[in-house]
Design a protein around this motif. Sequence first.
Motif, PDB file in Angstrom:
ATOM      1  N   PHE A  42       0.843  -1.189   0.000  1.00  0.00           N
ATOM      2  CA  PHE A  42       0.000   0.000   0.000  1.00  0.00           C
ATOM      3  C   PHE A  42       0.884   1.246   0.000  1.00  0.00           C
ATOM      4  O   PHE A  42       2.059   1.178   0.353  1.00  0.00           O
ATOM      5  N   PRO A  43       0.330   2.404  -0.361  1.00  0.00           N
ATOM      6  CA  PRO A  43       1.142   3.627  -0.441  1.00  0.00           C
ATOM      7  C   PRO A  43       1.826   3.942   0.885  1.00  0.00           C
ATOM      8  O   PRO A  43       1.221   3.866   1.950  1.00  0.00           O
ATOM      9  N   ALA A  44       3.107   4.298   0.787  1.00  0.00           N
ATOM     10  CA  ALA A  44       3.870   4.678   1.982  1.00  0.00           C
ATOM     11  C   ALA A  44       3.603   6.147   2.299  1.00  0.00           C
ATOM     12  O   ALA A  44       3.262   6.933   1.428  1.00  0.00           O
ATOM     13  N   ARG A  45       3.769   6.502   3.550  1.00  0.00           N
ATOM     14  CA  ARG A  45       3.523   7.883   3.962  1.00  0.00           C
ATOM     15  C   ARG A  45       4.546   8.848   3.374  1.00  0.00           C
ATOM     16  O   ARG A  45       4.248  10.003   3.125  1.00  0.00           O
ATOM     17  N   ASP A  46       5.768   8.357   3.152  1.00  0.00           N
ATOM     18  CA  ASP A  46       6.807   9.252   2.635  1.00  0.00           C
ATOM     19  C   ASP A  46       6.690   9.479   1.134  1.00  0.00           C
ATOM     20  O   ASP A  46       7.416  10.299   0.574  1.00  0.00           O
ATOM     21  N   GLY A  47       5.790   8.764   0.463  1.00  0.00           N
ATOM     22  CA  GLY A  47       5.529   8.987  -0.948  1.00  0.00           C
ATOM     23  C   GLY A  47       6.521   8.363  -1.907  1.00  0.00           C
ATOM     24  O   GLY A  47       6.477   8.646  -3.089  1.00  0.00           O
ATOM     25  N   LEU A  51       4.574   0.141   0.284  1.00  0.00           N
ATOM     26  CA  LEU A  51       5.187  -0.510   1.434  1.00  0.00           C
ATOM     27  C   LEU A  51       4.429  -1.791   1.747  1.00  0.00           C
ATOM     28  O   LEU A  51       3.203  -1.788   1.817  1.00  0.00           O
ATOM     29  N   GLY A  52       5.159  -2.904   1.957  1.00  0.00           N
ATOM     30  CA  GLY A  52       4.550  -4.196   2.252  1.00  0.00           C
ATOM     31  C   GLY A  52       3.979  -4.256   3.649  1.00  0.00           C
ATOM     32  O   GLY A  52       4.584  -3.757   4.601  1.00  0.00           O
ATOM     33  N   LYS A  54       3.167  -7.180   5.430  1.00  0.00           N
ATOM     34  CA  LYS A  54       3.740  -8.259   6.214  1.00  0.00           C
ATOM     35  C   LYS A  54       5.253  -8.106   6.396  1.00  0.00           C
ATOM     36  O   LYS A  54       5.758  -8.272   7.502  1.00  0.00           O
ATOM     37  N   THR A  55       5.966  -7.789   5.331  1.00  0.00           N
ATOM     38  CA  THR A  55       7.424  -7.749   5.385  1.00  0.00           C
ATOM     39  C   THR A  55       7.986  -6.359   5.651  1.00  0.00           C
ATOM     40  O   THR A  55       9.128  -6.236   6.082  1.00  0.00           O
ATOM     41  N   GLY A  56       7.226  -5.320   5.363  1.00  0.00           N
ATOM     42  CA  GLY A  56       7.727  -3.968   5.517  1.00  0.00           C
ATOM     43  C   GLY A  56       8.657  -3.546   4.387  1.00  0.00           C
ATOM     44  O   GLY A  56       9.255  -2.479   4.430  1.00  0.00           O
ATOM     45  N   LYS A  57       8.795  -4.360   3.372  1.00  0.00           N
ATOM     46  CA  LYS A  57       9.653  -4.072   2.226  1.00  0.00           C
ATOM     47  C   LYS A  57       9.009  -2.990   1.354  1.00  0.00           C
ATOM     48  O   LYS A  57       7.806  -2.989   1.151  1.00  0.00           O
ATOM     49  N   GLN A  58       9.841  -2.089   0.841  1.00  0.00           N
ATOM     50  CA  GLN A  58       9.329  -1.011   0.007  1.00  0.00           C
ATOM     51  C   GLN A  58       9.699  -1.276  -1.450  1.00  0.00           C
ATOM     52  O   GLN A  58      10.831  -1.597  -1.772  1.00  0.00           O
ATOM     53  N   LEU A  59       8.707  -1.145  -2.347  1.00  0.00           N
ATOM     54  CA  LEU A  59       8.920  -1.338  -3.773  1.00  0.00           C
ATOM     55  C   LEU A  59       9.309  -0.026  -4.431  1.00  0.00           C
ATOM     56  O   LEU A  59       9.070   1.055  -3.897  1.00  0.00           O
ATOM     57  N   ASN A  60       9.875  -0.134  -5.626  1.00  0.00           N
ATOM     58  CA  ASN A  60      10.137   1.059  -6.434  1.00  0.00           C
ATOM     59  C   ASN A  60       8.806   1.664  -6.856  1.00  0.00           C
ATOM     60  O   ASN A  60       7.832   0.946  -7.058  1.00  0.00           O
ATOM     61  N   SER A  66      -0.428   3.480 -10.397  1.00  0.00           N
ATOM     62  CA  SER A  66      -1.094   2.760  -9.317  1.00  0.00           C
ATOM     63  C   SER A  66      -0.153   2.684  -8.121  1.00  0.00           C
ATOM     64  O   SER A  66       1.027   2.405  -8.268  1.00  0.00           O
ATOM     65  N   SER A  67      -0.667   2.934  -6.944  1.00  0.00           N
ATOM     66  CA  SER A  67       0.185   2.963  -5.761  1.00  0.00           C
ATOM     67  C   SER A  67       0.059   1.704  -4.910  1.00  0.00           C
ATOM     68  O   SER A  67       0.651   1.627  -3.853  1.00  0.00           O
ATOM     69  N   CYS A  68      -0.730   0.724  -5.352  1.00  0.00           N
ATOM     70  CA  CYS A  68      -0.892  -0.525  -4.628  1.00  0.00           C
ATOM     71  C   CYS A  68      -0.398  -1.679  -5.490  1.00  0.00           C
ATOM     72  O   CYS A  68      -0.426  -1.612  -6.716  1.00  0.00           O
ATOM     73  N   ALA A  69       0.052  -2.743  -4.828  1.00  0.00           N
ATOM     74  CA  ALA A  69       0.553  -3.903  -5.560  1.00  0.00           C
ATOM     75  C   ALA A  69       0.333  -5.153  -4.717  1.00  0.00           C
ATOM     76  O   ALA A  69       0.056  -5.065  -3.509  1.00  0.00           O
TER      77      ALA A  69
END
Length: 109
Positions: A42-47, A51-52, A54-60, A66-69
Amino acid sequence: MKILWWKTTILSVLVLTLVCLLILKIVVSTKGDWVVIEEKYFPARDGHGPLGIKTGKQLNPPQNGSSCAMKFDNGHTYSVDCEEYLDYNIGEEVRIVSIDNNEVKLRRK
């Protein structure tokens, strides 16, 4: 003798049709396999990027806007519509219906 030739020809055509249908079924069924959702982003607060949960991993950041994956057990990560797939859970089995511009459409059981 002519009747035997006709029967052989008809049987050959039917066997060939059956083989073609089986090949077609195999090809079509692999296109939309059932997969399990491993992670939701889902979209991270820092833009920066999604941000995942379960894992907290951040995607490019995605190129299509689209901001969700979602990441699936087949190893692929696709963009999804945030509002449409909000109620899908991690561990849920879904079918990939279509993939357009790295954005996926899903279907439940």
